[in-house]
Design a protein around this motif. Structure first.
Motif, PDB file in Angstrom:
ATOM      1  N   ASP A   1      43.469  27.706  30.450  1.00 19.23           N
ATOM      2  CA  ASP A   1      42.568  28.865  30.540  1.00 19.23           C
ATOM      3  C   ASP A   1      41.353  28.628  31.452  1.00 19.23           C
ATOM      4  O   ASP A   1      40.631  29.559  31.785  1.00 19.23           O
ATOM      5  N   LYS A   2      41.127  27.362  31.853  1.00 22.98           N
ATOM      6  CA  LYS A   2      40.053  27.007  32.796  1.00 22.98           C
ATOM      7  C   LYS A   2      38.666  27.448  32.330  1.00 22.98           C
ATOM      8  O   LYS A   2      37.781  27.746  33.145  1.00 22.98           O
ATOM      9  N   SER A   3      38.457  27.498  31.024  1.00 21.86           N
ATOM     10  CA  SER A   3      37.167  27.962  30.492  1.00 21.86           C
ATOM     11  C   SER A   3      36.211  26.792  30.283  1.00 21.86           C
ATOM     12  O   SER A   3      36.508  25.847  29.552  1.00 21.86           O
ATOM     13  N   LEU A   4      35.046  26.870  30.916  1.00 24.56           N
ATOM     14  CA  LEU A   4      34.005  25.855  30.760  1.00 24.56           C
ATOM     15  C   LEU A   4      32.995  26.359  29.741  1.00 24.56           C
ATOM     16  O   LEU A   4      32.282  27.339  29.985  1.00 24.56           O
ATOM     17  N   THR A   5      32.948  25.708  28.585  1.00 18.33           N
ATOM     18  CA  THR A   5      32.139  26.189  27.472  1.00 18.33           C
ATOM     19  C   THR A   5      30.831  25.398  27.350  1.00 18.33           C
ATOM     20  O   THR A   5      30.597  24.411  28.043  1.00 18.33           O
ATOM     21  N   ALA A   6      30.001  25.865  26.402  1.00 17.50           N
ATOM     22  CA  ALA A   6      28.737  25.178  26.114  1.00 17.50           C
ATOM     23  C   ALA A   6      29.011  23.758  25.624  1.00 17.50           C
ATOM     24  O   ALA A   6      28.244  22.842  25.914  1.00 17.50           O
ATOM     25  N   GLU A   7      30.090  23.589  24.888  1.00 20.53           N
ATOM     26  CA  GLU A   7      30.449  22.266  24.388  1.00 20.53           C
ATOM     27  C   GLU A   7      30.792  21.326  25.547  1.00 20.53           C
ATOM     28  O   GLU A   7      30.431  20.139  25.535  1.00 20.53           O
ATOM     29  N   HIS A   8      31.482  21.860  26.544  1.00 22.26           N
ATOM     30  CA  HIS A   8      31.773  21.067  27.735  1.00 22.26           C
ATOM     31  C   HIS A   8      30.474  20.640  28.423  1.00 22.26           C
ATOM     32  O   HIS A   8      30.335  19.493  28.853  1.00 22.26           O
ATOM     33  N   ALA A   9      29.541  21.582  28.548  1.00 22.07           N
ATOM     34  CA  ALA A   9      28.259  21.288  29.198  1.00 22.07           C
ATOM     35  C   ALA A   9      27.540  20.161  28.468  1.00 22.07           C
ATOM     36  O   ALA A   9      27.018  19.230  29.102  1.00 22.07           O
TER      37      ALA A   9
ATOM     38  N   ASN B   1      30.020  10.980  37.587  1.00 24.98           N
ATOM     39  CA  ASN B   1      31.443  10.836  37.270  1.00 24.98           C
ATOM     40  C   ASN B   1      31.822  11.615  36.021  1.00 24.98           C
ATOM     41  O   ASN B   1      32.880  12.250  35.955  1.00 24.98           O
ATOM     42  N   ARG B   2      30.945  11.548  34.999  1.00 25.76           N
ATOM     43  CA  ARG B   2      31.237  12.259  33.750  1.00 25.76           C
ATOM     44  C   ARG B   2      31.298  13.774  33.976  1.00 25.76           C
ATOM     45  O   ARG B   2      32.166  14.467  33.446  1.00 25.76           O
ATOM     46  N   ILE B   3      30.384  14.283  34.788  1.00 29.52           N
ATOM     47  CA  ILE B   3      30.369  15.720  35.082  1.00 29.52           C
ATOM     48  C   ILE B   3      31.650  16.134  35.803  1.00 29.52           C
ATOM     49  O   ILE B   3      32.347  17.072  35.382  1.00 29.52           O
ATOM     50  N   PHE B   4      31.986  15.422  36.879  1.00 30.93           N
ATOM     51  CA  PHE B   4      33.149  15.830  37.669  1.00 30.93           C
ATOM     52  C   PHE B   4      34.465  15.556  36.955  1.00 30.93           C
ATOM     53  O   PHE B   4      35.432  16.307  37.123  1.00 30.93           O
ATOM     54  N   GLN B   5      34.512  14.524  36.119  1.00 29.31           N
ATOM     55  CA  GLN B   5      35.721  14.266  35.345  1.00 29.31           C
ATOM     56  C   GLN B   5      35.995  15.430  34.392  1.00 29.31           C
ATOM     57  O   GLN B   5      37.133  15.914  34.280  1.00 29.31           O
ATOM     58  N   THR B   6      34.937  15.900  33.739  1.00 25.16           N
ATOM     59  CA  THR B   6      35.073  17.045  32.819  1.00 25.16           C
ATOM     60  C   THR B   6      35.488  18.297  33.577  1.00 25.16           C
ATOM     61  O   THR B   6      36.384  19.041  33.137  1.00 25.16           O
ATOM     62  N   LEU B   7      34.843  18.556  34.706  1.00 25.81           N
ATOM     63  CA  LEU B   7      35.166  19.755  35.479  1.00 25.81           C
ATOM     64  C   LEU B   7      36.609  19.730  35.970  1.00 25.81           C
ATOM     65  O   LEU B   7      37.294  20.766  35.962  1.00 25.81           O
ATOM     66  N   LEU B   8      37.085  18.564  36.381  1.00 24.10           N
ATOM     67  CA  LEU B   8      38.477  18.449  36.848  1.00 24.10           C
ATOM     68  C   LEU B   8      39.456  18.684  35.703  1.00 24.10           C
ATOM     69  O   LEU B   8      40.502  19.329  35.884  1.00 24.10           O
ATOM     70  N   GLU B   9      39.118  18.152  34.525  1.00 23.77           N
ATOM     71  CA  GLU B   9      39.994  18.350  33.363  1.00 23.77           C
ATOM     72  C   GLU B   9      40.058  19.823  32.973  1.00 23.77           C
ATOM     73  O   GLU B   9      41.127  20.342  32.656  1.00 23.77           O
ATOM     74  N   VAL B  10      38.911  20.493  32.990  1.00 21.78           N
ATOM     75  CA  VAL B  10      38.888  21.918  32.643  1.00 21.78           C
ATOM     76  C   VAL B  10      39.663  22.728  33.685  1.00 21.78           C
ATOM     77  O   VAL B  10      40.409  23.659  33.344  1.00 21.78           O
ATOM     78  N   SER B  11      39.500  22.394  34.971  1.00 20.85           N
ATOM     79  CA  SER B  11      40.194  23.144  36.027  1.00 20.85           C
ATOM     80  C   SER B  11      41.707  22.957  35.936  1.00 20.85           C
ATOM     81  O   SER B  11      42.471  23.801  36.394  1.00 20.85           O
ATOM     82  N   ALA B  12      42.146  21.831  35.328  1.00 22.52           N
ATOM     83  CA  ALA B  12      43.584  21.574  35.173  1.00 22.52           C
ATOM     84  C   ALA B  12      44.139  22.170  33.885  1.00 22.52           C
ATOM     85  O   ALA B  12      45.354  22.156  33.669  1.00 22.52           O
ATOM     86  N   SER B  13      43.252  22.691  33.024  1.00 26.47           N
ATOM     87  CA  SER B  13      43.706  23.274  31.754  1.00 26.47           C
ATOM     88  C   SER B  13      44.266  24.672  31.979  1.00 26.47           C
ATOM     89  O   SER B  13      44.118  25.257  33.058  1.00 26.47           O
TER      90      SER B  13
END
Length: 421
Positions: free
Chosen positions: A378-386, A364-376
Motif C-alpha cells: 500500500d506504500k503508506s508512510l504513517t506516523a509510526e514510520h516517522a 541510513n535508518r530514514i532511507f531504509q524505512t522509506l525503501l521498505e515502505v515503497s516496496a510494500s
C-alpha cells in the motif's frame, strides 16, 4: 648548499605535522597504490601579494601557463587585512586550492606599514591538501621576510607536480573531473582525521548546538547553503566540510539522480556566475553582499543564525522534539567517548568518527524505512514510520514531503497535517 636546503624542505613538506588542516572526503577503504597516486597531484604553486595601489596580485606561480585568473582573490579573502594569519580552502574550475595567508608589519611608506601575502597550491582533489599546510605556513612567512626567493617553492613543485595535459596554455577548465565528496549512492565510511587542535567536528557541534539538526535537514535535501563570517575564514571552511558530512548515506541505490554534495569552500563575488548555475553546494564567504543575492542560495547562515527566504522551507528552521532527542543522543555518545578515552585509554576512536557515523546512521535508518515502505503493497508512510526513523510526525512532515520529492521515493504520506481542517 641550495640542494641540501631543498632536500631538507622536501622532508619537511612530506613528513611535517599538518597542524591546522583536514583530510577531507577520503573514501574507504583506500588502496595503498591509490593513495600514492593521489599524493603527487599538485598542479600549481603560487604566491599572491597585496599591493596598496592596485590590490591583490599574482606575484609568482608554477607552471607559468596555467590559468590562475581569480586565484589572487580566492587565496586572500576580503577583509584579511584585519587578521595576522589565516588559511583558505577554495575551488578554481576543476581544481581545489589551499592557501596560507600572513600579514606582517613593515617600516615602509610604500607598503603603508603592512606586507600581506598568501602562498598556495592547487590539486584536482582536496583530500590531501591538508598534508602541505605546515609547509605553506612556513613558506608564507619566508615570503614576507625575504620577498622574491622562490627556490623552495620551485623544488616543492618539481617533487609534487601532477601530470598536466600536453600543450601550452593549460586551462583549469580542461582537467579531469573534479573529485567531490563521494556522492551518497557510492559513499562508504570515510577515513577522515581532522587535525585542527581543538577538533573540527567538536567545534562545529559546540558552535551550532541544536541548529546542527536544522543544517542536517537542509544538507540532506541538497539545498544551496552559504555560510557568512568575517575573517579568519579557515575555521569557516571547516564548517563547510562538516555540513557536507551531515548528508552521508551508505545504502546502495540511494540518491543516484540526486545532486552531489559539493563543498565549494570560500567564494567571493567573482564566483557569482558559477554559483548561479549550481543546484546544490555548501560554501562560505566573508562578503556581506551575498546576503542580498537571494537567487544564489537557499539557506544563509550568519554566525549561528540559520535562515531561508523560501517560504516552503521555513518549517525546517524550527527545532522540534525529535531534533532535541537526537542532539541529546549525540552529546551522550560524545560524553561516553570522552569517558572511555580518559578512563580506559581508548585511542582507537575519535570524535570525528563518532560524528560522521552518528549522522550516517540517522540517514541510513530514514532511507531504509522509506525503501521498505515503497516496496510494500500500500506504500503508506504513517506516523509510526516517522517515529521509527527518529522523526517528529508533525514537526518533520514538510521535511519528509521534500525528502520524498528530492529522492524520487514512491510512498504515500498519510500523516495528518494539524494545520489543515
Amino acid at each position: 648548499m641550495a640542494e641540501q636546503v631543498d632536500r631538507a624542505l622536501l622532508l619537511d613538506w612530506a613528513e611535517g605535522p599538518a597542524v591546522l588542516g583536514p583530510a577531507i572526503g577520503r573514501s574507504w577503504p583506500l588502496e595503498q597504490h591509490q593513495e600514492e597516486e593521489e599524493e603527487d597531484q599538485i598542479v600549481a604553486v603560487f604566491v599572491v601579494t597585496f599591493d596598496p595601489r592596485t590590490g591583490n596580485l599574482m606575484e609568482w606561480c608554477l607552471p607559468h601557463d596555467i590559468d590562475l585568473e581569480g586565484v589572487e582573490f580566492k587565496s586572500m579573502a576580503s577583509g584579511s587585512h584585519r587578521v595576522q594569519s589565516d588559511f583558505i580552502y577554495f575551488r578554481k574550475g576543476q581544481y581545489f586550492g589551499l592557501a596560507c595567508f600572513a600579514n606582517m608589519s613593515v617600516e615602509s611608506e610604500l607598503e603603508r606599514g603592512a606586507r600581506m601575502k598568501s602562498v598556495g597550491i592547487l590539486s584536482p582533489s582536496y583530500t590531501l591538501l591538508y598534508k602541505y599546510m605546515h609547509f605553506l605556513e612556513k613558506q608564507v612567512r619566508h615570503q614576507l621576510e625575504i620577498p622574491g626567493h622562490y627556490s623552495h617553492l620551485e623544488a616543492f613543485f618539481e617533487d609534487k607536480k601532477g601530470v598536466l595535459p600536453a600543450g601550452k596554455g593549460v586551462s583549469a577548465y580542461q582537467q579531469p573531473p573534479v573529485h567531490w565528496l563521494p556522492s551518497i549512492h557510492r559513499y562508504m565510511y570515510p577515513e577522515m582525521k581532522i587535525t585542527h587542535p581543538a577538533g573540527c567536528m567538536s567545534q562545529f557541534i559546540k558552535f551550532f548546538g541544536e541548529q546542527i539538526l536544522v543544517l542536517w535537514k537542509f544538507a540532506l535535501l541538497r539545498k544551496r547553503i552559504l555560510i557568512f563570517s568575517p575573517p579568519p575564514v579557515g575555521v569557516v571552511c571547516y564548517r563547510v566540510y562538516c555540513c557536507c558530512c551531515l548528508a552521508n548515506v551508505s545504502l546502495p541505490g540511494i540518491g543516484g539522480s540526486v545532486p552531489e554534495s559539493k563543498p565549494f569552500f570560500y567564494v567571493n563575488v567573482a564566483d557569482i556566475e558559477t554559483l548561479d548555475t549550481e543546484v546544490s553546494y555548501v560554501a562560505c564567504t566573508t562578503e556581506k553582499i551575498f546576503e542580498d543575492k537571494r537567487d544564489l542560495y537557499d539557506v544563509y547562515v550568519d554566525n549561528q543564525n540559520v535562515k531561508t527566504h523560501h517560504e516552503h522551507l521555513q518549517p525546517l528552521l524550527k527545532v522540534n522534539s525529535a531534533d532535541r532527542e537526537k542532539y541529546r543522543g549525540l552529546n551522550d555518545q560524545r560524553q561516553m567517548l570522552i569517558y572511555s578515552q580518559e578512563v580506559d585509554g581508548d585511542c582507537g576512536s575519535c570524535e570525528e568518527d563518532l560524528f560522521v557515523l552518528f549522522f550516517m546512521e540517522q540517514n541510513n535508518r530514514i532511507f531504509q524505512t522509506l525503501l521498505e515502505v515503497s516496496a510494500s503493497q500500500d506504500k503508506s508512510l504513517t506516523a509510526e514510520h516517522a517515529r521509527s526513523m527518529g522523526l517528529d510526525p508533525q514537526g518533520d512532515r514538510s521535511f519528509l514531503m521534500d525528502l520524498l520529492e528530492v529522492y524520487g521515493i514512491d510512498v504515500m504520506l498519510v500523516i495528518d497535517n494539524p494545520c489543515c481542517p
